[in-house]
Design a protein around this motif. Structure first.
Motif, PDB file in Angstrom:
ATOM      1  N   SER A   1       0.756  -1.061   0.000  1.00 24.59           N
ATOM      2  CA  SER A   1       0.027  -0.434   0.528  1.00 24.59           C
ATOM      3  C   SER A   1       0.476   0.857   0.485  1.00 24.59           C
ATOM      4  O   SER A   1       0.401   2.031  -0.570  1.00 24.59           O
ATOM      5  CB  SER A   1      -1.097  -0.134   0.717  1.00 24.59           C
ATOM      6  N   TYR A   2       1.951   1.770   0.923  1.00 23.26           N
ATOM      7  CA  TYR A   2       3.086   2.418   1.296  1.00 23.26           C
ATOM      8  C   TYR A   2       3.761   2.904   0.074  1.00 23.26           C
ATOM      9  O   TYR A   2       3.873   4.029  -0.610  1.00 23.26           O
ATOM     10  CB  TYR A   2       3.412   2.292   2.705  1.00 23.26           C
ATOM     11  N   ALA A   3       4.413   1.733  -0.887  1.00 26.57           N
ATOM     12  CA  ALA A   3       4.789   1.685  -1.452  1.00 26.57           C
ATOM     13  C   ALA A   3       4.780   2.362  -3.027  1.00 26.57           C
ATOM     14  O   ALA A   3       4.637   2.872  -3.930  1.00 26.57           O
ATOM     15  CB  ALA A   3       5.723   0.620  -2.371  1.00 26.57           C
ATOM     16  N   VAL A   4       3.244   1.729  -2.999  1.00 29.32           N
ATOM     17  CA  VAL A   4       2.703   2.194  -4.527  1.00 29.32           C
ATOM     18  C   VAL A   4       2.429   3.260  -4.513  1.00 29.32           C
ATOM     19  O   VAL A   4       2.072   4.488  -5.072  1.00 29.32           O
ATOM     20  CB  VAL A   4       1.212   1.195  -5.251  1.00 29.32           C
ATOM     21  N   GLY A   5       1.296   3.830  -3.201  1.00 30.53           N
ATOM     22  CA  GLY A   5       0.905   5.087  -3.547  1.00 30.53           C
ATOM     23  C   GLY A   5       1.891   6.465  -2.566  1.00 30.53           C
ATOM     24  O   GLY A   5       1.573   6.999  -3.574  1.00 30.53           O
ATOM     25  N   LEU A   6       2.656   5.903  -2.222  1.00 35.65           N
ATOM     26  CA  LEU A   6       3.954   7.000  -1.810  1.00 35.65           C
ATOM     27  C   LEU A   6       4.780   7.752  -2.973  1.00 35.65           C
ATOM     28  O   LEU A   6       5.342   8.156  -3.375  1.00 35.65           O
ATOM     29  CB  LEU A   6       4.658   6.667  -1.076  1.00 35.65           C
ATOM     30  N   GLY A   7       4.624   5.781  -3.709  1.00 36.18           N
ATOM     31  CA  GLY A   7       5.620   6.166  -4.564  1.00 36.18           C
ATOM     32  C   GLY A   7       5.394   6.980  -6.323  1.00 36.18           C
ATOM     33  O   GLY A   7       5.867   7.390  -6.844  1.00 36.18           O
TER      34      GLY A   7
END
Length: 402
Positions: free
Chosen positions: A109-115
């Motif tokens: 979730s964080y890797a995709v969204g923050l990316g």
């Protein structure tokens, strides 16, 4: 912390215009302002500054979600142990199993969204916006534990791009990003968002737990069981057919999305949000008031055609994602109504519509998600009507005095 501050100051020139890493200035700025309160001040005019910026606000919201996350991890393990027919429930093994199940979901979730947020900030040459700090943990909490990681990644990317960035980023989105992620999953991959097996993890992780060894079990949520109920006597059971009590539902030892089962954990989060002034008590109270009132009405006019109407008002508030939505979703300051009177109307209608949807729609026994998204769309209209009403009242006062 002083050593970290010195390190950041040492590498900062490389990220400034003319430095060899100038193209990553937004990334550096995002990490620096996340770790330390910005020291910039106004050069003209009169301004008041304190240490509570939007990043600090988002961190407090994340902290308020920790009780739901921790209990959700334990409950994931607990439901797995029930499903495999275990007679013992070792706490740390249950919690460790849930932690391993949730860890990669949070990472994805964080890797995709923050990316995506980092990439967009670099492209626009803007500061990295901090809104996804909350959305990144909400998304795994409101999805079934058996949702495949690739689906979670696709839904998160869709929501961040088309619900947030395309409107201008944090503060400009009309709809709640986490709820749209779940809505995308629900309509694009319905078999992974409903049914008897998606809410109970069955695979083995790092030697913790086992593959399901029983021939059959029901992981349907209490609302799912009620929606398919036939007969005059209503009994909600756990995954192995044992009756569930009010206390089980209040604690959260029931199948459901990871963060939505425990009312106690949700109330702890609510206390943190209200004590720090982050969330609006007007919205929160109004959602529960609207849901409770509609729950009484639905139960009074209950009919076998709509089994969910057999639940009383208290059960309507404690089962499913209603309480979680009321505390953490409806109170989103970006997508909610902003006038005081509008907050009462906004929250009350969310509560009423959520129970209305789950009660009189046998195909969708939840309701909170759609109710909040619907009222997200109407929040600006509600505020507009409230403001116009205040203007008319004041104009009448002026005319009377004249």
């Amino acid at each position: 912390m002083k050593q970290l501050r010195r390190f950041l100051d040492k590498v900062k020139p490389h990220f400034q215009p003319g430095g060899r890493l100038q193209h990553f200035h937004s990334v550096y700025d995002g990490f620096e302002t996340f770790l330390f309160t910005p020291s910039t001040t106004s050069t003209t005019g009169v301004s008041i500054h304190d240490s509570i910026d939007s990043k600090r606000v988002m961190i407090i919201v994340v902290l308020s979600l920790i009780p739901c996350l921790l209990f959700g991890m334990y409950n994931v393990g607990y439901q797995h142990w029930l499903a495999i027919g275990s007679s013992t429930f070792p706490f740390w093994k249950l919690f460790g199993y849930g932690f391993c199940q949730m860890f990669w979901r949070i990472v994805v979730s964080y890797a995709v969204g923050l990316g995506i947020e980092f990439a967009v900030a670099q492209w626009r040459k803007e500061e990295i916006q901090e809104g996804f700090l909350v959305s990144g943990i909400l998304i795994p909490l409101i999805c079934p534990i058996e949702t495949p990681l690739w689906m979670l990644a696709v839904a998160t990317a869709f929501s961040v791009i088309f619900v947030k960035e395309i409107f201008g980023g944090t503060g400009f989105n009309i709809f709640n990003v986490a709820l749209v992620t779940r809505a995308f999953l629900f309509f694009a991959y319905p078999s992974q968002m409903s049914g008897d097996n998606v809410f109970v993890a069955t695979d083995s992780v790092l030697g913790l737990g086992q593959g399901t060894t029983v021939d059959a079990f029901s992981g349907a949520t209490p609302l799912g069981q009620v929606a398919t109920h036939t007969g005059t006597t209503l009994q909600i059971n756990n995954v192995v057919g044992e009756p569930l009590s009010y206390w089980d539902a209040f604690i959260g030892l029931i199948p459901g999305s990871v963060g939505e089962t425990s009312v106690i954990a949700i109330l702890i989060g609510a206390v943190i949000l209200l004590a720090t002034g982050i969330a609006s008590w007007r919205i929160m109270v109004s959602v529960f008031a609207g849901g409770f009132l509609m729950g009484i009405v639905a139960h009074y006019f209950q009919t076998p055609l709509y089994p969910v109407s057999m639940l009383d008002a208290v059960q309507q508030l404690t089962l499913g994602g209603f309480a979680f939505g009321a505390v953490f979703m409806a109170t989103d300051p970006v997508t909610a109504a902003r006038t005081n009177a509008g907050k009462y109307i906004y929250g009350f209608l969310i509560g009423v519509i959520a129970i209305l949807i789950r009660t009189y729609n046998n195909g969708y026994p939840e309701g909170a998600m759609l109710a909040i998204l619907l009222m997200n769309a109407f929040a600006p209209l509600i505020d507009y009507c409230v403001v116009q009403r205040n203007i008319r009242k004041r104009m009448r006062r002026i005319n009377i005095k004249a």
